[in-house]
Enzyme design. Structure first.
Site, mmCIF file in Angstrom:
data_model
loop_
_atom_site.group_PDB
_atom_site.id
_atom_site.type_symbol
_atom_site.label_atom_id
_atom_site.label_comp_id
_atom_site.label_asym_id
_atom_site.label_seq_id
_atom_site.Cartn_x
_atom_site.Cartn_y
_atom_site.Cartn_z
ATOM 1 N N SER A 72 33.557 50.965 41.946
ATOM 2 C CA SER A 72 32.426 50.027 42.074
ATOM 3 C C SER A 72 32.203 49.521 43.499
ATOM 4 O O SER A 72 31.201 48.875 43.781
ATOM 5 C CB SER A 72 32.669 48.822 41.169
ATOM 6 O OG SER A 72 33.907 48.220 41.482
ATOM 7 N N TYR A 73 33.151 49.766 44.423
ATOM 8 C CA TYR A 73 32.986 49.262 45.807
ATOM 9 C C TYR A 73 31.914 50.078 46.515
ATOM 10 O O TYR A 73 32.042 51.278 46.618
ATOM 11 C CB TYR A 73 34.296 49.367 46.607
ATOM 12 C CG TYR A 73 35.477 48.578 46.095
ATOM 13 C CD1 TYR A 73 35.338 47.561 45.155
ATOM 14 C CD2 TYR A 73 36.763 48.866 46.552
ATOM 15 C CE1 TYR A 73 36.453 46.857 44.689
ATOM 16 C CE2 TYR A 73 37.868 48.162 46.082
ATOM 17 C CZ TYR A 73 37.703 47.164 45.147
ATOM 18 O OH TYR A 73 38.804 46.487 44.691
ATOM 19 N N SER A 74 30.841 49.518 47.054
ATOM 20 C CA SER A 74 30.495 48.110 47.038
ATOM 21 C C SER A 74 29.096 47.940 46.438
ATOM 22 O O SER A 74 28.118 47.749 47.138
ATOM 23 C CB SER A 74 30.517 47.578 48.466
ATOM 24 O OG SER A 74 29.833 48.526 49.313
ATOM 25 N N GLU A 112 30.508 53.791 47.390
ATOM 26 C CA GLU A 112 30.415 53.952 48.850
ATOM 27 C C GLU A 112 31.795 54.061 49.501
ATOM 28 O O GLU A 112 32.025 54.880 50.387
ATOM 29 C CB GLU A 112 29.639 52.775 49.474
ATOM 30 C CG GLU A 112 28.142 52.803 49.216
ATOM 31 C CD GLU A 112 27.748 52.338 47.823
ATOM 32 O OE1 GLU A 112 26.606 52.583 47.416
ATOM 33 O OE2 GLU A 112 28.590 51.716 47.127
#
Length: 314
Positions: A53-55, A65
């Site tokens: 999930s970053y970012s 990413e």
């Protein structure tokens, strides 16, 4: 050369500081991220922590990413077998939750972004209590059997669910969690100490704490009247307003002076000395921020110093 530490009961050996990848693709662009990764590994570091999930929280970003940047770096450096890559499932906007189907799909998406055919350490990022632990462990075990994941771990999970997961793995002879990633630092102790820590200790789990520096507060750069240019300044500054925050800073200053060390190094050394903790996670946006973090590998606090910091943070 700093000796690596065994991660719980697994075959993974890691540097005593995990490099947080949450800033890659957020406050650090690809060039900065590559520079930080290069400096970290040049100093003997081998443990990189990210999540699918970053970012996603940044406008224009979709999640993934950080993994993408790490994947490009590994490809360019040709060092996949030298790096222990940890990533997580459950929070990517396109792969929410911990259903078996989602775990499978999210893992494949992470592997693609990372440009690799295996993940060293795969965490459930946030537990989903309405999904049976049998379904979660079953899906993770499939990934291990397929060679896509080497070891599994959990983050943000209750002691009850963690215990049930471990018992199911043992009973069925399936992949078993080897590590736990709790929120834990000098100004946030009740988020791990107690039942969860006792369970980890009893079952041989390695703790890899996140927010190890309390969003930067424990670097010592947040002081009364000081303005800090950081995306996380608000979260860090709130600790200044508390009596505990001020006591902890005063104790950190004192111990840091005794060792001629940075405040951040001392805060990480206290964490590294706690039962079950194998490698705190800390992130660096720039190469200049790294030395204070890496120095934890060489700093041993005395029992008296650990006691003083523990007391200040009570």
């Amino acid at each position: 050369m700093t000796s690596l530490r065994k991660l719980g009961q697994s075959d993974l050996e890691v540097f005593p500081l995990a490099l947080g990848g949450n800033v890659f693709g957020w406050t650090a662009d690809q060039t900065q991220s590559f520079a930080v990764l290069d400096a970290y590994t040049a100093a003997g570091g081998n443990f990189v922590d990210t999540a699918d999930s970053y970012s996603a929280w940044i406008e224009g970003n979709h999640g993934g990413e950080s993994e993408t940047i790490i994947g490009k770096w590994i490809k360019e450096r040709g060092n996949r077998s030298d790096v222990v890559v940890a990533t997580k499932v459950s929070q990517h906007p396109d792969f929410k939750g911990l259903s078996a189907a989602n775990i499978r799909a999210a893992a494949d998406a992470s592997l693609k972004r990372l440009g690799t055919d295996y993940i060293d350490l795969y965490y459930t990022h946030f537990d989903q209590p309405d999904v049976p632990v049998e379904e979660i462990i079953g899906a993770l075990d499939e990934l291990v059997k397929a060679g896509k994941v080497r070891q599994i771990a959990a983050s943000n999970i209750s002691p009850e669910r963690l215990k049930a997961s471990l018992e199911f793995s043992e009973r069925e002879g399936l992949a078993r969690y080897v590590a736990l990633q709790p929120h834990y630092n000098l100004v946030s102790r009740d988020t791990y100490e107690g039942e969860l820590q006792a369970l980890a200790e009893r079952t041989g789990l390695a703790a890899v704490p996140y927010f190890a520096l309390a969003s930067g507060f424990l670097t010592g750069k947040y002081r009364p009247g000081a303005t800090v240019d950081s995306a996380r300044a608000e979260g860090a500054a709130k600790h200044l307003a508390t009596e505990r925050g001020q006591k902890v800073l005063a104790a950190l200053d004192e111990v840091a002076r005794a060792h001629d060390a940075e405040v951040a190094t001392v805060a990480l050394a206290w964490l590294a000395a706690q039962p079950t903790v194998v490698a705190p996670i800390a992130s660096a946006r720039t190469v200049e921020q790294l030395p204070a973090l890496l120095a934890v590998a060489g700093l041993r606090l005395t029992d008296d110093e650990i006691g003083r910091l523990t007391e200040a943070s009570a």
